[in-house]
Motif scaffolding. Structure first.
Motif, short mmCIF file in Angstrom:
data_model
loop_
_atom_site.label_atom_id
_atom_site.label_comp_id
_atom_site.label_asym_id
_atom_site.label_seq_id
_atom_site.Cartn_x
_atom_site.Cartn_y
_atom_site.Cartn_z
N ARG A 1 0.82 -1.20 0.00
CA ARG A 1 0.00 0.00 0.00
C ARG A 1 0.86 1.26 0.00
O ARG A 1 1.89 1.33 0.66
N PHE B 1 -0.02 5.78 0.00
CA PHE B 1 -1.09 6.67 0.43
C PHE B 1 -0.83 8.07 -0.10
O PHE B 1 0.28 8.60 0.06
N GLU C 1 -5.74 5.43 -0.58
CA GLU C 1 -4.79 4.33 -0.38
C GLU C 1 -4.95 3.36 -1.54
O GLU C 1 -6.05 3.07 -1.99
#
Length: 487
Positions: free
Chosen positions: A238, A240, A252
Motif C-alpha cells: 500500500r 497513500f 490508499e
C-alpha cells in the motif's frame, strides 16, 4: 426491519432453549459446493456447508438454495425422509442468511435440477439481520461499497472480480520470483515522504515526539537496497496520497515497485511487456478483455511513441518550441483548447496538464509513452538522446497510467541534489506535490548506485481494466468513503 430482527432474535433463543448452539465452534465444512454436484451421481452421500439464500416451503416439502464461495446448490427436505422434529425446527427457526451444514444424498428433481436430499442439518451461524432487498441482490452503489460483505453475498460477479485481482497479484509474484527477484518490505511510516510527486498524509509518533508521513511510494528505500548490493528487488504494498477521490483515484492504493540493476533499456521495456502479458493471461485466461462498450487487447508488442509526439498528434502543439508556462498557455489558447492551468507551478506541471487534457485521453489501447520532460521526473536519469527529456516510459491504457518506469534511474548524486533543490523551490512557491530534499537518499547515492532500471504498476487500475470496472471502487474491497452520520 425492527420486527424482523426481533423475530430472528426470538428464533435464536428458541434454538438455544432446544439445546442447539447457534454459533458452534470447530465445525468442518465437508466438500465445497462445486465438488458436491460435479461429478453428479444420484444417490451419492455428500456433506457441505454455506449460506442459505432462499427458503421455499411447500407443505411436506421444503427447498432452499445454499451458497458457498464455489457456487450454489439446491437442498431439499421431505417430511417423510428426515426426522420430524428436525424438519419442524428448520421450517420454523431457520431464515435466509443463516449459515448451515447439511448431510444428505444427491438426486434430480422432476425439472432435472441437481439437488441434495437432506438427512441432517446443523446451524453454524444464525443471521440476525436479513439479506438485502429480500434476497434479490444489493443494488444500491453506495451501500455496496459501505457493506462490501453484503455485496459479496448478493452479487457473485463482484466476488469474481476480486478472485481475478488475487490471481493477478499471485501470478505477478510467481513471475518475478521465478526470474530471481527478491520480495522485500520497506517503511510505510517515513520521516520524509519521497519517491513521487504527491501530497502526503501526516501523523505523529508520541514516544519519539516526531511527525511522520504515510509513504507515497517505496521508491527511495528500494533504491537504497540496490546501493546495498541487491540487484533485483520488488515490493507489493500500500501507498497513500492525500488527494481527491473519484472514479480513478483512492487515497490508499496498491502498487508494485521493482528495481533491476545492470539492464539495458530495450531489454527492460521488453521485460515489462512480458510481465504484463503473463499476469493478464494468468488472471483472465485471455489477452483481450471487454471494457465498457469495447475491448482492450493486451497482445504485445504495443505502440511506442514519445511524450512530445503524442501531444503533436493530439493537438498539433510541439512542446519543444515552448520554453515558459506563458508560452504553453498561449499555444493552447491559439489552438482553441479549453485547458485550465490553475494550480500548475513551473514548466513541467504545465506540460503535464497539456498532455493529460489532449494526448492521454486519446490513448485507449496499451501504448508506451517515452521520454517525459525532465521537469516531470526528478528521480529519472536524463535521456542520452535529448538531455531536456527524462529516461522514462509509461504504459497508458484507456487514458490512464498503468506502468510508470524509468529505464535509466538517476544515480548521479550531484544531479539528484540539484533536482531535489528544484523541487524544493517549487514547494516554496506553493506546490503541494513537489518532492522534498532527502539527504539520506543522496548520501546513499554518494556510495554509488549501479546503473538501474525501475518501474511501478498500479494494481488497482490494472485490475479495474481487466475486470471491466470503470470505477476504481469496484476493485477495492473497502474503498475510502465519507463517513455516514449516525445518531
Amino acid at each position: 426491519m425492527l420486527d424482523e430482527v426481533q423475530v430472528r432474535k426470538e428464533k435464536l433463543e428458541k434454538l438455544r432453549a432446544l439445546g442447539m448452539d447457534p454459533y458452534p465452534r470447530g465445525i468442518e465444512k465437508g466438500d465445497p459446493v462445486v465438488d458436491v454436484i460435479e461429478p453428479f451421481t444420484e444417490g451419492r452421500s455428500v456433506t457441505t456447508a454455506g449460506r442459505l439464500m432462499t427458503i421455499r416451503v411447500h407443505g411436506a416439502m421444503m427447498f432452499a438454495d445454499l451458497m458457498d464461495e464455489t457456487g450454489k446448490v439446491q437442498i431439499a427436505f421431505k417430511e417423510d425422509e428426515i426426522d420430524a422434529e428436525s424438519f419442524i425446527r428448520f421450517r420454523d427457526l431457520v431464515d435466509p442468511g443463516d449459515v448451515v451444514k447439511v448431510e444428505g444424498t444427491l438426486f434430480l428433481t422432476k425439472r432435472g435440477e441437481k439437488s441434495v436430499q437432506v438427512k441432517q442439518w446443523h446451524m453454524l451461524a444464525k443471521a440476525l439481520l436479513p439479506l438485502p432487498e429480500k434476497w434479490h441482490g444489493l443494488k444500491d452503489v453506495e451501500a455496496r461499497y459501505r457493506q462490501r460483505e453484503l455485496d459479496l453475498i448478493s452479487n457473485p460477479e463482484v466476488r469474481q472480480r476480486f478472485v481475478v485481482r488475487s490471481k493477478l497479484v499471485s501470478s505477478l509474484r510467481h513471475f518475478l520470483d521465478e526470474r530471481g527477484f527478491l520480495e522485500v518490505e520497506t517503511p510505510i511510516l517515513q520521516a520524509i515522504p519521497g519517491g513521487a510527486n504527491a501530497r502526503p498524509f501526516n501523523t505523529h509518533h508520541n514516544t519519539l515526539g516526531i511527525d511522520l508521513y504515510l509513504r507515497i511510494a517505496p521508491e527511495l528505500y528500494l533504491k537504497r537496497l540496490i546501493v546495498g548490493g541487491f540487484e533485483k528487488v520488488y515490493e507489493i504494498g500500500r501507498s497513500f496520497r492525500n488527494e481527491g477521490i473519484d472514479y480513478a483515484h483512492n487515497p490508499e492504493f496498491t502498487t508494485i515497485e521493482l528495481y533491476w540493476a545492470y539492464v539495458d533499456k530495450d531489454k527492460f521495456v521488453d521485460f515489462l511487456e512480458e510481465v504484463m502479458v503473463f499476469i493478464v493471461q494468468s488472471a483472465t485466461d485471455t489477452l483481450t478483455v471487454p471494457y465498457e462498450d469495447g475491448e482492450i487487447s493486451f497482445t504485445a508488442p504495443w505502440p511506442r511513441r514519445t511524450f512530445r509526439e503524442s501531444i503533436i498528434e493530439a493537438c498539433g502543439i510541439d512542446i519543444d518550441t515552448l520554453e515558459t508556462p506563458a508560452e504553453v498557455k498561449k499555444a493552447s489558447q491559439d489552438k482553441g483548447l479549453e485547458i485550465s492551468f490553475d494550480g500548475c507551478i513551473g514548466l513541467g506541471e504545465h506540460y503535464d496538464e497539456l498532455f493529460k487534457k489532449t494526448a492521454r485521453p486519446a490513448l485507449k489501447q496499451p501504448t508506451w509513452i517515452f521520454d517525459y520532460p525532465l521537469e516531470l521526473k526528478p528521480l529519472a536519469n536524463k535521456s542520452a538522446v535529448d538531455p531536456t527529456k527524462s529516461a522514462s516510459v509509461q504504459l497508458v491504457v484507456q487514458g490512464a497510467e498503468i506502468i510508470n518506469a524509468y529505464y535509466y534511474e538517476l544515480n548521479d548524486p550531484m544531479d539528484q541534489r540539484e533536482r531535489f533543490a528544484g523541487q524544493q523551490a517549487l514547494r516554496e512557491k506553493g506546490s503541494e506535490e513537489a518532492q522534498w530534499m532527502d539527504e539520506d537518499f543522496i548520501r546513499a547515492l554518494e556510495h554509488g548506485m549501479p546503473p538501474t532500471s525501475g518501474m511501478a504498476i498500479g494494481i488497482d487500475r490494472l485490475a479495474a481494466f481487466i475486470t471491466n470496472s470503470p470505477n476504481l471502487k469496484e476493485i477495492i474491497l473497502f474503498p475510502t468513503l465519507r463517513p455516514t452520520h449516525q445518531e
